[in-house]
Design an enzyme around this catalytic site. Structure first.
Site, mmCIF file in Angstrom:
data_model
loop_
_atom_site.group_PDB
_atom_site.id
_atom_site.type_symbol
_atom_site.label_atom_id
_atom_site.label_comp_id
_atom_site.label_asym_id
_atom_site.label_seq_id
_atom_site.Cartn_x
_atom_site.Cartn_y
_atom_site.Cartn_z
ATOM 1 N N GLN A 88 0.848 -1.198 0.000
ATOM 2 C CA GLN A 88 0.000 0.000 0.000
ATOM 3 C C GLN A 88 0.878 1.240 0.000
ATOM 4 O OE1 GLN A 88 -3.449 -0.599 2.995
ATOM 5 N NE2 GLN A 88 -1.887 -2.058 3.593
ATOM 6 N N HIS A 106 -1.450 1.614 -4.248
ATOM 7 C CA HIS A 106 -1.862 3.014 -4.090
ATOM 8 C C HIS A 106 -0.975 4.005 -4.847
ATOM 9 C CE1 HIS A 106 -4.036 1.749 -0.121
ATOM 10 N NE2 HIS A 106 -4.704 1.402 -1.198
ATOM 11 N N SER A 174 -2.614 -1.022 9.416
ATOM 12 C CA SER A 174 -3.699 -0.985 10.401
ATOM 13 C C SER A 174 -4.928 -1.750 9.902
ATOM 14 C CB SER A 174 -4.067 0.470 10.703
ATOM 15 O OG SER A 174 -4.292 1.172 9.502
#
Ligand code: APR
Length: 229
Positions: A88, A106, A174
């Site tokens: 990411q 991303h 997370s």
């Protein structure tokens, strides 16, 4: 002999020990703006200079940092495994550590793309992308980043790759930002799934989940060592 397939989903936490702050540090604020308000198509429309500045600062920092022990250990894994990293992160620390198969869900900080033609993507050789920097067709360049509210073009391919994982790892994320956080549910129920993060906790009804609460720079070299034995 065919190498065993390891798929690894990484997030901001793997680069934290290189000195890149994670997104949700500082309460997710940058100069009192919520990150979601800067990294968005609306921000680009309303205040492109602010958006360019935000990424220029991050890009400048990227030229000053190095991969850490976790990135380097993952590159070592390729000696014995077919390793696919799905990150990411928009930094290039996996590549600089030597990993050869890295998918950037991303986007990539060191690239810019045309606002007129998304296929025109350029490698940046300096940290600055400015208002007035144009593509070969004469349109403004924007950061090559998937912003909040934009589709993640590679998510289907990523999901297909996750289905082939014989071992899966999640490192330093997370697991709150979708669709990336949902990729683990595509992994075969029988494949072991390591989740390495100081704050890691159970994820829904995911089976064979092995939670390791610790920093990537310490845990990953040990885990890789075990896997290479
Ligand atoms: N080692 C491993 N994990 C760490 C470390 C470390 N040394 N330090 C922090 N972490 C963990 C935190 O506990 C947290 O769970 O890294 C995670 C970082 O989480 P986020 O800041 O939410 O980053 P991430 O999950 O990558 O965010 C996902 O959201 O902001 C968007 O598009 C952006 O790609 C980003 C996405």
């Amino acid at each position: 002999m065919k190498k065993k397939k390891i798929v690894i989903l990484t997030g901001a936490g793997i680069s934290a020990e290189s000195g890149i702050s994670t997104f949700r540090d500082s309460n997710g604020l940058w100069r009192n703006h919520r990150i979601e308000e800067v990294a968005s198509p609306v921000a680009w429309h309303d205040n492109p200079l602010l958006v360019l500045d935000f990424y220029n600062i991050r890009r400048k920092q990227l030229f000053e940092v190095e991969p850490n022990a976790a990135h380097c250990a993952l590159a070592e894994l390729e000696k014995k495994y077919d390793v696919q990293i799905i990150t990411q992160n928009v930094d290039d620390l996996h590549e600089r550590a030597g990993s050869t198969k890295v998918m950037h869900l991303h986007g990539e900080l060191k690239k810019a793309r045309s606002t007129a033609d998304e296929n025109l993507v350029y490698e940046l050789d300096s940290w600055e992308l400015n208002w007035g920097d144009k593509c070969e067709k004469g349109s403004q360049l924007r950061p090559h980043i998937v912003w909040f509210g934009e589709a993640v073009p590679m998510i289907e391919e990523a999901a297909r790759i996750c289905m082939t994982a014989e071992i899966f790892m999640v490192i330093g994320t997370s697991m709150v930002v979708y669709p990336a956080a949902g990729l683990i549910s595509y992994v075969n129920a029988n494949s072991p799934k390591y989740y390495v993060d100081p704050m890691a906790s159970r994820i829904g009804d995911i089976s064979n989940l092995i939670i390791i609460n610790g920093k990537a720079g310490t845990v990953i070299p040990r885990l890789v060592n075990d896997l290479l034995k």
